[in-house]
Scaffold this motif. Structure first.
Motif, mmCIF file in Angstrom:
data_model
loop_
_atom_site.group_PDB
_atom_site.id
_atom_site.type_symbol
_atom_site.label_atom_id
_atom_site.label_comp_id
_atom_site.label_asym_id
_atom_site.label_seq_id
_atom_site.Cartn_x
_atom_site.Cartn_y
_atom_site.Cartn_z
ATOM 1 N N HIS A 48 -17.145 -71.216 15.386
ATOM 2 C CA HIS A 48 -17.551 -70.261 15.155
ATOM 3 C C HIS A 48 -18.872 -70.158 14.572
ATOM 4 C CE1 HIS A 48 -17.748 -65.622 14.813
ATOM 5 N NE2 HIS A 48 -17.901 -65.782 13.357
ATOM 6 N N GLU A 49 -19.138 -71.139 13.503
ATOM 7 C CA GLU A 49 -20.390 -71.427 12.696
ATOM 8 C C GLU A 49 -21.449 -72.120 13.716
ATOM 9 O OE1 GLU A 49 -18.278 -71.559 8.152
ATOM 10 O OE2 GLU A 49 -18.716 -73.516 9.149
ATOM 11 N N TRP A 50 -21.036 -72.921 14.491
ATOM 12 C CA TRP A 50 -21.828 -73.438 15.301
ATOM 13 C C TRP A 50 -22.220 -72.433 16.119
ATOM 14 C CZ3 TRP A 50 -18.220 -77.966 17.308
ATOM 15 C CH2 TRP A 50 -18.379 -79.158 16.477
ATOM 16 N N ASP A 54 -24.820 -71.266 12.132
ATOM 17 C CA ASP A 54 -24.676 -70.912 10.674
ATOM 18 C C ASP A 54 -24.834 -72.222 9.831
ATOM 19 O OD1 ASP A 54 -23.523 -70.745 7.985
ATOM 20 O OD2 ASP A 54 -22.081 -69.094 8.720
ATOM 21 N N PRO A 55 -25.527 -72.614 8.914
ATOM 22 C CA PRO A 55 -25.796 -73.726 8.194
ATOM 23 C C PRO A 55 -24.700 -74.125 7.654
ATOM 24 C CG PRO A 55 -26.817 -72.035 6.952
ATOM 25 C CD PRO A 55 -26.242 -71.487 8.346
ATOM 26 N N ARG A 56 -23.493 -73.498 7.358
ATOM 27 C CA ARG A 56 -22.455 -73.893 6.657
ATOM 28 C C ARG A 56 -21.606 -74.919 7.724
ATOM 29 N NH1 ARG A 56 -20.633 -68.376 4.343
ATOM 30 N NH2 ARG A 56 -21.411 -67.742 6.507
ATOM 31 N N ALA A 57 -22.066 -74.832 8.844
ATOM 32 C CA ALA A 57 -21.075 -75.489 9.713
ATOM 33 C C ALA A 57 -20.856 -77.122 9.315
ATOM 34 C CB ALA A 57 -21.609 -75.657 11.281
ATOM 35 N N ASP A 58 -21.905 -77.718 8.849
ATOM 36 C CA ASP A 58 -21.736 -79.212 8.308
ATOM 37 C C ASP A 58 -20.598 -79.371 7.127
ATOM 38 O OD1 ASP A 58 -23.660 -80.000 10.550
ATOM 39 O OD2 ASP A 58 -25.150 -80.039 8.945
ATOM 40 N N GLU A 59 -20.684 -78.514 6.428
ATOM 41 C CA GLU A 59 -19.749 -78.342 5.304
ATOM 42 C C GLU A 59 -18.554 -78.138 5.855
ATOM 43 O OE1 GLU A 59 -18.741 -76.052 1.191
ATOM 44 O OE2 GLU A 59 -20.203 -75.603 2.271
ATOM 45 N N THR A 60 -18.011 -77.256 6.704
ATOM 46 C CA THR A 60 -16.967 -77.003 7.204
ATOM 47 C C THR A 60 -16.514 -78.207 8.243
ATOM 48 O OG1 THR A 60 -17.216 -74.601 7.489
ATOM 49 C CG2 THR A 60 -15.633 -75.320 8.750
ATOM 50 N N GLU A 61 -17.302 -78.708 9.014
ATOM 51 C CA GLU A 61 -16.834 -79.771 9.667
ATOM 52 C C GLU A 61 -16.328 -81.037 8.746
ATOM 53 O OE1 GLU A 61 -18.674 -82.747 13.275
ATOM 54 O OE2 GLU A 61 -19.925 -81.552 11.958
ATOM 55 N N ALA A 62 -17.169 -81.303 7.504
ATOM 56 C CA ALA A 62 -16.834 -82.437 6.410
ATOM 57 C C ALA A 62 -15.384 -82.110 5.934
ATOM 58 C CB ALA A 62 -17.753 -82.366 5.293
ATOM 59 N N GLN A 63 -14.970 -80.769 5.578
ATOM 60 C CA GLN A 63 -13.783 -80.422 5.063
ATOM 61 C C GLN A 63 -12.633 -80.584 6.000
ATOM 62 O OE1 GLN A 63 -14.979 -76.273 4.053
ATOM 63 N NE2 GLN A 63 -15.389 -76.972 1.909
ATOM 64 N N ARG A 64 -12.840 -80.147 7.303
ATOM 65 C CA ARG A 64 -12.063 -80.143 8.288
ATOM 66 C C ARG A 64 -11.568 -81.982 8.565
ATOM 67 N NH1 ARG A 64 -12.945 -81.815 13.474
ATOM 68 N NH2 ARG A 64 -11.399 -81.092 14.943
ATOM 69 N N ALA A 65 -12.608 -82.657 8.382
ATOM 70 C CA ALA A 65 -12.306 -84.209 8.717
ATOM 71 C C ALA A 65 -11.207 -84.626 7.437
ATOM 72 C CB ALA A 65 -13.795 -84.778 8.458
ATOM 73 N N ILE A 66 -11.443 -84.053 6.296
ATOM 74 C CA ILE A 66 -10.824 -84.375 5.332
ATOM 75 C C ILE A 66 -9.231 -83.945 5.579
ATOM 76 C CG2 ILE A 66 -9.794 -84.176 2.682
ATOM 77 C CD1 ILE A 66 -12.959 -83.817 2.361
ATOM 78 N N LEU A 67 -9.056 -82.783 6.226
ATOM 79 C CA LEU A 67 -7.910 -82.352 6.417
ATOM 80 C C LEU A 67 -7.373 -82.830 7.515
ATOM 81 C CD1 LEU A 67 -8.374 -78.273 6.079
ATOM 82 C CD2 LEU A 67 -6.580 -79.753 4.643
ATOM 83 N N ILE A 68 -8.145 -83.555 8.518
ATOM 84 C CA ILE A 68 -7.556 -84.119 9.427
ATOM 85 C C ILE A 68 -6.859 -85.552 8.934
ATOM 86 C CG2 ILE A 68 -8.070 -85.925 11.601
ATOM 87 C CD1 ILE A 68 -10.014 -83.384 12.401
ATOM 88 N N ASP A 69 -7.457 -86.165 7.959
ATOM 89 C CA ASP A 69 -7.000 -87.427 7.132
ATOM 90 C C ASP A 69 -5.517 -87.212 6.594
ATOM 91 O OD1 ASP A 69 -9.104 -88.926 8.147
ATOM 92 O OD2 ASP A 69 -10.075 -88.694 6.427
ATOM 93 N N LEU A 70 -5.877 -85.958 6.012
ATOM 94 C CA LEU A 70 -4.425 -85.674 5.125
ATOM 95 C C LEU A 70 -3.322 -85.350 6.262
ATOM 96 C CD1 LEU A 70 -5.958 -83.200 2.646
ATOM 97 C CD2 LEU A 70 -4.908 -85.598 2.202
#
Length: 126
Positions: A48-50, A54-70
């Motif tokens: 949605h941010e893409w 929305d400039p917050r998309a990069d932060e959301t992508e990084a947070q999502r990557a952490i959740l994928i690892d978890l």
């Protein structure tokens, strides 16, 4: 496989003990399902941010990557189909909220979508 599961359990235990609010602990009664749902919700949020540049998309992508690892650390190989189902359901629900919030200017949907993302990212900020 047992070693990987033990490491995942240690990660989950560390995260759950660091959660700031008692209510947040109650919501994470099934860490695997919670991580799967959060991964799905953040996937929808990121897309949605893409879409809206929305400039917050990069932060959301990084947070999502952490959740994928978890998520990968806590799931067993035979749980892949169920985990994928949870991710898809949560992604669809979040996308529906974001669409309603943005294109119908619905404050309730906007608040709900934001609350879900906050709940998920609060795990990462502990």
């Amino acid at each position: 496989m047992g070693r990987k599961r033990t490491a995942g359990q240690a990660v989950v235990f560390a995260i759950l003990t660091l959660l700031p609010a008692q209510s947040a602990r109650a919501e994470v009664s099934d860490p695997l399902r919670y991580f799967a749902s959060c991964t799905g919700r953040l996937s929808a949020q990121m897309e949605h941010e893409w879409l809206l540049s929305d400039p917050r998309a990069d932060e959301t992508e990084a947070q999502r990557a952490i959740l994928i690892d978890l998520l990968r650390a806590t799931m067993l190989p035979d749980q892949g189909h169920q985990v994928l189902n949870w991710r898809i359901e949560a992604k669809a629900a979040q996308a529906a909220l974001l669409t309603r919030a943005t294109f119908r200017d619905d404050d309730w949907a906007k608040d709900q979508a934001a609350r879900f993302v906050r709940n998920c990212t609060s795990l990462l900020m502990s």
